[in-house]
Design a protein around this motif. Structure first.
Motif, short mmCIF file in Angstrom:
data_model
loop_
_atom_site.label_atom_id
_atom_site.label_comp_id
_atom_site.label_asym_id
_atom_site.label_seq_id
_atom_site.Cartn_x
_atom_site.Cartn_y
_atom_site.Cartn_z
N UNK A 156 0.86 -1.17 0.00
CA UNK A 156 0.00 0.00 0.00
C UNK A 156 0.91 1.24 0.00
N UNK A 157 0.55 2.28 -0.76
CA UNK A 157 1.37 3.49 -0.84
C UNK A 157 1.48 4.23 0.51
N UNK A 158 2.61 4.92 0.65
CA UNK A 158 2.85 5.78 1.81
C UNK A 158 2.74 7.23 1.39
N UNK A 159 2.29 8.09 2.33
CA UNK A 159 2.12 9.52 2.06
C UNK A 159 2.69 10.33 3.20
N UNK A 160 3.49 11.33 2.85
CA UNK A 160 4.00 12.30 3.81
C UNK A 160 3.10 13.52 3.79
N UNK A 161 2.81 14.03 4.97
CA UNK A 161 2.03 15.26 5.03
C UNK A 161 2.77 16.27 5.88
N UNK A 162 2.65 17.53 5.50
CA UNK A 162 3.25 18.64 6.24
C UNK A 162 2.15 19.46 6.88
N UNK A 163 2.43 19.89 8.11
CA UNK A 163 1.47 20.67 8.88
C UNK A 163 2.21 21.81 9.55
N UNK A 164 1.66 23.01 9.51
CA UNK A 164 2.17 24.14 10.25
C UNK A 164 1.18 24.44 11.35
N UNK A 165 1.61 24.27 12.59
CA UNK A 165 0.71 24.47 13.74
C UNK A 165 1.47 25.15 14.87
N UNK A 166 1.84 26.42 14.69
CA UNK A 166 2.58 27.12 15.73
C UNK A 166 1.84 27.10 17.06
N UNK A 167 2.59 26.80 18.11
CA UNK A 167 2.01 26.82 19.45
C UNK A 167 1.32 25.53 19.85
N UNK A 168 1.27 24.55 18.96
CA UNK A 168 0.63 23.28 19.28
C UNK A 168 1.54 22.49 20.23
N UNK A 169 1.01 22.08 21.36
CA UNK A 169 1.80 21.36 22.36
C UNK A 169 1.74 19.85 22.12
#
Length: 89
Positions: free
Chosen positions: A1-14
């Motif tokens: 099954x394929x793999x996927x990378x995701x990017x997230x910007x969440x400043x201040x997320x603990x």
């Protein structure tokens, strides 16, 4: 099954807030969680999911309620041992 990378910007997320998503992420309705790497100070998060396609990963983030900036299919994986073997050739 394929793999996927995701990017997230969440400043201040603990780390605690990330953990709060854990129960829903673990359900893996549309895509299966594999790994998370983050710098919570910078708000930079990278996740690795397994799924049939990128749309399934997107549906999973929407279901969980976690915003994302991009989702990209992985077509090459290389670890330290693989890099050493590649360089030695």
């Amino acid at each position: 099954m394929p793999l996927f990378l995701s990017l997230h910007q969440a400043p201040g997320l603990s780390a605690e807030e990330v953990a709060g998503f854990g129960p829903e992420v673990a359900k893996g309705v549309h895509a299966t969680f594999k790994r998370l790497e983050a710098n919570t100070d910078a708000g930079f998060i990278v996740t690795l999911y397994e799924a049939g396609d990128a749309a399934s990963v997107e549906k999973e983030f929407e279901r969980v309620g976690f915003p994302f900036d991009s989702i990209t299919e992985v077509d090459l994986t290389l670890d330290e041992a693989g890099l050493s073997a590649l360089v030695a050739e």
